[in-house]
Design a protein around this motif. Structure first.
Motif, short mmCIF file in Angstrom:
data_model
loop_
_atom_site.label_atom_id
_atom_site.label_comp_id
_atom_site.label_asym_id
_atom_site.label_seq_id
_atom_site.Cartn_x
_atom_site.Cartn_y
_atom_site.Cartn_z
N ASP A 186 0.86 -1.17 0.00
CA ASP A 186 0.00 0.00 0.00
C ASP A 186 0.90 1.23 0.00
OD1 ASP A 186 -2.59 -1.06 -0.01
OD2 ASP A 186 -2.56 -1.41 2.16
N SER B 27 -3.07 1.56 -9.21
CA SER B 27 -4.28 1.41 -8.40
C SER B 27 -5.07 0.20 -8.89
CB SER B 27 -5.15 2.67 -8.48
OG SER B 27 -4.43 3.80 -8.01
N THR C 104 -1.54 4.99 -11.16
CA THR C 104 -2.14 5.96 -10.25
C THR C 104 -2.06 7.37 -10.80
OG1 THR C 104 -1.54 4.52 -8.40
CG2 THR C 104 -2.11 6.79 -7.87
N VAL D 270 -11.61 2.19 -5.83
CA VAL D 270 -10.21 1.84 -5.57
C VAL D 270 -10.13 1.04 -4.27
CG1 VAL D 270 -7.90 2.71 -5.05
CG2 VAL D 270 -9.30 3.85 -6.78
N ASP E 149 -4.15 1.57 -3.56
CA ASP E 149 -3.14 2.32 -4.30
C ASP E 149 -1.80 1.68 -3.95
OD1 ASP E 149 -4.80 4.28 -5.54
OD2 ASP E 149 -4.94 5.34 -3.63
#
Length: 259
Positions: free
Chosen positions: A93, A117, A232, A248, A251
């Motif tokens: 992440d 993403s 992203t 989403v 990310d």
């Protein structure tokens, strides 16, 4: 390792946090993801990224739960690497990436590959379009698709003719292919939209939205879910996907690891 627990299955990770990426990209029955660890609702597990050789360790979750995993990351990588020598990547992440790079800095050279993403939806899309979409064939239309992607987007993850696409859609104008996209299947068996591209002369005409919507509807019809990945930084594409109902889930920030 504090509150860290080694788990025996992805289902155990899902029991702690019903995460859509774990469910639809990795899969509850995946053996590739093991060894895996959990700490509260955070988890670390192995993944074989598409289009790349080797394995990546994924680490995800809220900071308070994930930081014990980050603190233990050198040990986790060492342990996993003894049985998986192809472990050469790390995906986290994005909000965890800086801390992980700092923790590994004395042991590994960690190089950022890119930020992307992962999105999903369970809802079909209602969209009106003047464009006529037609199903394409992975084999007989492969040469035309390869020529199209050479102009529209040479880096698209399309792979026509290689048997990795279960479903193709395209749009022709005056006999020329001007838009296309495909469905792949994730290791968990979920449909994954990929290779969506529009000829440069036909951009801003709604073609990208039309292809995306039609592929989404086919994916939801087949499996009740549609998934996709997008860089992203591509704000325009993410905004389109959000308008079509995508959310989403992660990310990500991906890295290469060199001991």
């Amino acid at each position: 390792m504090g509150d860290i627990q080694e788990v025996a299955s992805v289902q155990q990770l899902l029991d702690a946090a019903d995460d859509p990426f774990l469910r639809y990209d990795i899969g509850p029955e995946s053996a590739t993801a093991l060894p895996a660890w959990s700490c509260g609702t955070a988890s670390a597990y192995l993944r074989r990224p598409p289009h790349r050789r080797g394995l990546s360790m994924n680490l995800q979750g809220p900071p308070d739960d994930a930081f014990p995993l980050i603190a233990a990351l050198p040990d986790l990588l060492e342990y996993a690497g003894t049985t998986h020598p192809g472990l050469t990547g790390l995906t986290l992440d994005a909000h965890l990436a800086a801390a992980a790079r700092s923790r590994l800095g004395s042991t590994y050279r960690v190089e950022v590959m890119g930020a992307w993403s992962w999105m999903s939806t369970h809802e079909p899309v209602a969209i009106e379009t003047p464009w006529r979409l037609a199903e394409l064939d992975d084999t007989s239309d492969a040469a035309e698709l390869l020529a199209f992607y050479g102009t529209a987007n040479p880096s698209a993850e399309s792979e026509p003719g290689e048997g990795t696409s279960q479903y193709w859609l395209g749009v022709r104008d005056e006999g020329r292919l001007v838009a296309a996209g495909a469905l792949h299947t994730t290791p968990a068996g979920a449909p994954h939209l990929t290779g969506i591209a529009v000829h440069p002369a036909y951009r801003r005409t709604g073609l990208g939205a039309a292809v995306t919507a039609a592929l989404t509807n086919e994916a939801v019809r087949r499996a009740g879910v549609a998934t996709l990945g997008v860089m992203t930084a591509n704000a325009a594409a993410i905004a389109l996907y959000r308008r079509l109902g995508y959310v989403v889930a992660h990310d990500w920030c991906s890295h290469t690891l060199t001991r």
